[in-house]
Design a protein around this motif. Structure first.
Motif, PDB file in Angstrom:
ATOM      1  N   TYR A  58      -2.431 -41.104 -20.832  1.00 18.05           N
ATOM      2  CA  TYR A  58      -2.054 -41.137 -22.252  1.00 18.05           C
ATOM      3  C   TYR A  58      -3.293 -40.945 -23.137  1.00 18.05           C
ATOM      4  CZ  TYR A  58      -0.252 -43.090 -26.631  1.00 18.05           C
ATOM      5  OH  TYR A  58       0.102 -43.283 -27.935  1.00 18.05           O
ATOM      6  N   GLU A  59      -4.382 -41.594 -22.719  1.00 23.91           N
ATOM      7  CA  GLU A  59      -5.644 -41.493 -23.464  1.00 23.91           C
ATOM      8  C   GLU A  59      -6.137 -40.040 -23.475  1.00 23.91           C
ATOM      9  OE1 GLU A  59      -8.350 -44.451 -22.066  1.00 23.91           O
ATOM     10  OE2 GLU A  59      -9.941 -43.820 -23.424  1.00 23.91           O
ATOM     11  N   SER A  60      -6.038 -39.368 -22.319  1.00 21.05           N
ATOM     12  CA  SER A  60      -6.470 -37.962 -22.236  1.00 21.05           C
ATOM     13  C   SER A  60      -5.642 -37.090 -23.173  1.00 21.05           C
ATOM     14  CB  SER A  60      -6.314 -37.422 -20.816  1.00 21.05           C
ATOM     15  OG  SER A  60      -6.974 -38.239 -19.913  1.00 21.05           O
ATOM     16  N   ILE A  61      -4.344 -37.395 -23.240  1.00 15.83           N
ATOM     17  CA  ILE A  61      -3.471 -36.598 -24.113  1.00 15.83           C
ATOM     18  C   ILE A  61      -3.844 -36.824 -25.577  1.00 15.83           C
ATOM     19  CG2 ILE A  61      -1.079 -36.288 -24.905  1.00 15.83           C
ATOM     20  CD1 ILE A  61      -0.262 -36.998 -21.976  1.00 15.83           C
ATOM     21  N   THR A  62      -4.035 -38.091 -25.953  1.00 14.74           N
ATOM     22  CA  THR A  62      -4.322 -38.371 -27.364  1.00 14.74           C
ATOM     23  C   THR A  62      -5.701 -37.871 -27.777  1.00 14.74           C
ATOM     24  OG1 THR A  62      -5.111 -40.548 -26.777  1.00 14.74           O
ATOM     25  CG2 THR A  62      -2.844 -40.409 -27.523  1.00 14.74           C
TER      26      THR A  62
ATOM     27  N   THR B 256      -8.127 -33.349 -25.443  1.00 16.90           N
ATOM     28  CA  THR B 256      -8.797 -32.523 -24.433  1.00 16.90           C
ATOM     29  C   THR B 256      -7.787 -31.997 -23.429  1.00 16.90           C
ATOM     30  OG1 THR B 256      -9.378 -34.612 -23.399  1.00 16.90           O
ATOM     31  CG2 THR B 256     -11.138 -33.453 -24.534  1.00 16.90           C
ATOM     32  N   LEU B 257      -6.815 -32.842 -23.055  1.00 22.32           N
ATOM     33  CA  LEU B 257      -5.805 -32.415 -22.098  1.00 22.32           C
ATOM     34  C   LEU B 257      -4.846 -31.413 -22.753  1.00 22.32           C
ATOM     35  CD1 LEU B 257      -5.105 -33.091 -19.118  1.00 22.32           C
ATOM     36  CD2 LEU B 257      -3.288 -34.509 -20.010  1.00 22.32           C
ATOM     37  N   LEU B 258      -4.566 -31.630 -24.022  1.00 23.46           N
ATOM     38  CA  LEU B 258      -3.684 -30.693 -24.734  1.00 23.46           C
ATOM     39  C   LEU B 258      -4.337 -29.314 -24.838  1.00 23.46           C
ATOM     40  CD1 LEU B 258      -2.183 -32.867 -27.611  1.00 23.46           C
ATOM     41  CD2 LEU B 258      -1.121 -32.180 -25.476  1.00 23.46           C
ATOM     42  N   PHE B 259      -5.648 -29.323 -25.030  1.00 27.27           N
ATOM     43  CA  PHE B 259      -6.405 -28.074 -25.082  1.00 27.27           C
ATOM     44  C   PHE B 259      -6.288 -27.352 -23.739  1.00 27.27           C
ATOM     45  CE2 PHE B 259     -10.551 -25.759 -25.089  1.00 27.27           C
ATOM     46  CZ  PHE B 259     -10.279 -24.928 -26.165  1.00 27.27           C
TER      47      PHE B 259
ATOM     48  N   THR C 147     -11.984 -34.924 -18.677  1.00 25.52           N
ATOM     49  CA  THR C 147     -12.032 -36.240 -18.023  1.00 25.52           C
ATOM     50  C   THR C 147     -13.429 -36.865 -17.989  1.00 25.52           C
ATOM     51  OG1 THR C 147     -12.285 -35.106 -15.911  1.00 25.52           O
ATOM     52  CG2 THR C 147     -10.047 -35.745 -16.519  1.00 25.52           C
ATOM     53  N   ALA C 148     -14.435 -36.142 -18.489  1.00 27.52           N
ATOM     54  CA  ALA C 148     -15.827 -36.633 -18.358  1.00 27.52           C
ATOM     55  C   ALA C 148     -16.082 -37.956 -19.066  1.00 27.52           C
ATOM     56  CB  ALA C 148     -16.793 -35.576 -18.904  1.00 27.52           C
ATOM     57  N   SER C 149     -15.307 -38.226 -20.125  1.00 27.45           N
ATOM     58  CA  SER C 149     -15.600 -39.439 -20.913  1.00 27.45           C
ATOM     59  C   SER C 149     -14.938 -40.686 -20.344  1.00 27.45           C
ATOM     60  CB  SER C 149     -15.119 -39.227 -22.342  1.00 27.45           C
ATOM     61  OG  SER C 149     -13.713 -39.092 -22.343  1.00 27.45           O
ATOM     62  N   ILE C 150     -14.050 -40.523 -19.382  1.00 23.75           N
ATOM     63  CA  ILE C 150     -13.234 -41.668 -18.933  1.00 23.75           C
ATOM     64  C   ILE C 150     -14.094 -42.838 -18.423  1.00 23.75           C
ATOM     65  CG2 ILE C 150     -11.577 -42.405 -17.149  1.00 23.75           C
ATOM     66  CD1 ILE C 150     -10.130 -39.721 -17.657  1.00 23.75           C
ATOM     67  N   ILE C 151     -15.022 -42.567 -17.517  1.00 29.69           N
ATOM     68  CA  ILE C 151     -15.830 -43.678 -16.957  1.00 29.69           C
ATOM     69  C   ILE C 151     -16.843 -44.197 -17.994  1.00 29.69           C
ATOM     70  CG2 ILE C 151     -17.488 -44.311 -15.126  1.00 29.69           C
ATOM     71  CD1 ILE C 151     -14.562 -44.102 -14.156  1.00 29.69           C
ATOM     72  N   PRO C 152     -17.631 -43.317 -18.650  1.00 31.46           N
ATOM     73  CA  PRO C 152     -18.567 -43.870 -19.653  1.00 31.46           C
ATOM     74  C   PRO C 152     -17.876 -44.710 -20.734  1.00 31.46           C
ATOM     75  CG  PRO C 152     -19.107 -41.582 -19.198  1.00 31.46           C
ATOM     76  CD  PRO C 152     -17.818 -41.864 -18.498  1.00 31.46           C
ATOM     77  N   GLU C 153     -16.689 -44.288 -21.170  1.00 30.45           N
ATOM     78  CA  GLU C 153     -15.995 -45.060 -22.214  1.00 30.45           C
ATOM     79  C   GLU C 153     -15.507 -46.403 -21.682  1.00 30.45           C
ATOM     80  OE1 GLU C 153     -13.849 -43.559 -25.253  1.00 30.45           O
ATOM     81  OE2 GLU C 153     -15.629 -42.360 -25.686  1.00 30.45           O
ATOM     82  N   THR C 154     -15.116 -46.426 -20.429  1.00 30.78           N
ATOM     83  CA  THR C 154     -14.672 -47.693 -19.827  1.00 30.78           C
ATOM     84  C   THR C 154     -15.835 -48.672 -19.734  1.00 30.78           C
ATOM     85  OG1 THR C 154     -13.074 -46.460 -18.530  1.00 30.78           O
ATOM     86  CG2 THR C 154     -13.523 -48.698 -17.796  1.00 30.78           C
TER      87      THR C 154
END
Lengths: 311, 279
Positions: free
Chosen positions: B12-16, B19-22, B89-96
């Motif tokens: 859901y986060e990727s969609i919002t 980046t995933l929509l792109f 998806t690159a931001s997923i781990i740093p943001e966590t």
């Protein structure tokens, strides 16, 4: 055993090449927090308050010592079903609404959908955020974020609640509401661990406090011990005091001070107080008020910080 | 249950984040180009060839012409698929791992392994959804236009997801080590577009510089230790090669197997670092 207990916690952070630079963030800290009390941990910036909470939550590991939560070592992550935490400067995923944050972290706390639905409504109402529940948090003010953060910390009805600067950015009315919530939780037997810079806030809600300085506990005890009434008296008056009268008053108390229309003196002797008042009245000075000054937590805190300025 | 919550939230986060929509928009453009440009050529109801914006590919001795379309489309857009997928998806781990976010996660009754694995699976799921949309779209459009329903598209989808599993392991490791999205992008792009092609040609390229056996061994070691993305990329398009040319371009599972071992090792390293770190 108490809900929160630490024994000789020491935390040394290392950095630099080969970890040669060491910073002792906590030094032999042993604390106990009893069930159903609000405990305030105070200290200047960098004293180790947040590190201490992080160790209790298993977010940071201690270099030495032991920490227990609800009678279990803090490494047991399952015990966190009974813990709530509001970190300082928390960063929730910005794409979420307030309600979704509660749902998401509630699920991670192990709540089922039915319980969550009821709990979300109840907490949103409690922190006055019902109106904003469907709005993405990137539009929230600092105070609103704190309110949602507090609701998030309480979502699983925790037995122990850790709050790091909970009133940061919250307006005076909001602060009062938060204090009332905390008092109600305490009355229900919850244990609350509070970190705050706002000493007046801590003074108003805490049952006991500890003061940390450079990673060491320099004093701890009941809040009342830190806020004892002093023997300093203040007399506010209308009119002016002549030099002769002032000298006469100083004959009763040489340390008496005059600042504007306020006389300040320290004494435990009732006769001296009455003599000073008699002399003022005789000189036709109209007295507005006489008060005994109450020591605040802030006074004690500043005294303790200054006391140990020398190494 | 908790893992599923994190996985769904990551998607859901990727969609919002758009980046995933792109990523989905990019796939849609390629699908539309194929839908408008591709046409089946029939003679008395029998497929005799296909035409792509006027360029004709005849059916020769029963060779499936849709394989060429798949080879060129999937192979040609692979670099963009990787480029955008990594970015999504690159931001997923740093943001966590941001201060203030990781504190909340670690204060919940969830183990560090479960958290890291769930975030990893969330990233793979987000990419998986976008890839499924693209590959299933290709399958349907080519099938409708030519009457050839090339089912190789589904194993190809699985293999591209394996590639992303390897890339995401690398992103996870770099993310845990540096907590920085920029560095994740730099490391992963360097590997995809520089190290991996270089290591694939290491024998020839290193041979120009030195004959030293130890140096060659070091590069051999790196080749097997890191995901073999260039080989995997190539083999995905080989999957669509018509039977007649299988002798020349032969599909192999070996790079996928080596890469899976390598990506497991990288995820394990990321977990060990995450488990031991103070936040």
């Amino acid at each position: 055993m108490h809900p929160i207990e630490t024994r000789n916690i020491t935390k040394i952070f290392t950095s630099g090449i080969f970890n040669k630079l060491e910073v002792r963030a906590l030094d032999d800290v042993s604390l106990e927090v009893k069930k159903g009390e609000i405990f305030g941990l105070l200290g200047p910036n960098g004293a180790g308050k947040t590190t201490f909470i992080r160790i209790l939550l298993g977010i940071t590991y201690p270099t030495m010592g032991e920490a227990f939560l609800l009678e279990k070592p803090v490494s047991h992550y399952q015990l966190k079903t009974r813990i709530g935490y509001l970190p300082e400067n928390h960063q929730f995923p910005r794409h979420m609404t307030g309600e979704r944050i509660l749902t998401y972290f509630g699920k991670l706390s192990g709540l089922d959908n039915h319980t969550l639905r009821n709990k979300c409504e109840e907490l949103l109402h409690l922190v006055n955020m019902t109106k904003w529940k469907g709005v993405r948090i990137k539009k929230y003010s600092k105070g609103m974020l704190q309110r949602i953060g507090l609701a998030q910390a309480m979502i699983n009805d925790p037995d122990v609640l850790f709050l790091d600067e909970p009133t940061d950015g919250v307006d005076p009315v909001g602060r009062k509401e938060i204090r009332d919530i905390l008092k109600r939780l305490r009355d229900r037997g919850k244990t609350i661990f509070l970190n705050s810079h706002l000493l007046s806030e801590v003074e108003l809600v805490s049952d006991r406090v500890a003061i940390l300085k450079r990673g060491k506990v320099i004093r701890s005890g009941a809040t009342t011990e830190f806020t004892k009434t002093s023997d300093e008296h203040e007399v506010k008056f209308d009119g002016s005091i002549s030099d002769d009268l002032l000298n006469t008053l100083r004959s009763y108390n040489p340390a008496l001070r005059l600042e504007g229309n306020v006389l300040t003196f320290t004494t435990a002797d009732r006769v001296t107080i009455n003599n000073i008042i008699d002399k003022l009245r005789k000189a036709n000075i109209s007295i507005e008020s006489i008060s005994k000054r109450k020591g605040t937590l802030e006074d004690t805190f500043i005294d303790l910080m200054n006391e140990d300025s020398a190494p | 249950m908790k893992s599923l919550t994190i996985i769904l939230n990551t998607v859901y986060e990727s969609i919002t984040r758009l980046t995933l929509l792109f990523y989905l928009a990019f796939g849609t453009i390629i699908l539309l180009v194929i839908a408008f440009g591709l046409r089946g050529l029939y003679d008395n109801g029998i497929l005799i060839g296909i035409s792509f914006f006027g360029n004709q590919i005849p059916v020769i001795d029963g060779i499936d012409p849709s394989g060429f379309i798949f080879m060129t489309t999937v192979g040609g857009s692979m670099s963009a698929i990787l480029l955008l997928g990594v970015f999504a998806t690159a931001s997923i781990i740093p943001e966590t791992l941001r201060k203030g976010t990781i504190d909340i996660y670690l204060s919940k009754p969830i183990s560090r392994l479960e958290l890291l694995l769930s975030k990893y699976m969330g990233a793979i799921s987000a990419i998986g959804i976008a890839l499924f949309y693209f590959m299933a779209g290709l399958f349907i459009i080519i099938g409708l236009k030519t009457g050839i329903w090339n089912t190789d598209v589904f194993p190809a989808l699985g293999l591209i997801i394996v590639m992303f599993m390897c890339i995401q392991s690398m992103s996870t490791l770099v993310g845990v080590l540096f907590k920085n999205m920029g560095l994740v992008l730099v490391f992963v792009y360097l590997h995809i577009f520089l190290f991996s092609p270089f290591l694939r040609l290491r024998k020839e390229l290193v041979g120009i510089l030195t004959e030293n056996a130890i140096v060659h061994r070091i590069f051999d070691g790196l080749y097997y230790a890191l995901p073999q993305l260039s080989e995997m990329q190539e083999n995905v398009s080989f999957l669509f090669a018509p039977a007649a040319v299988e002798e020349i371009i032969k599909f192999s599972y070996t790079p996928f197997l080596y890469s899976l071992i390598s990506c497991s090792a990288m995820f394990l390293l990321a977990y060990i670092k995450f488990k031991r770190s103070d936040y």
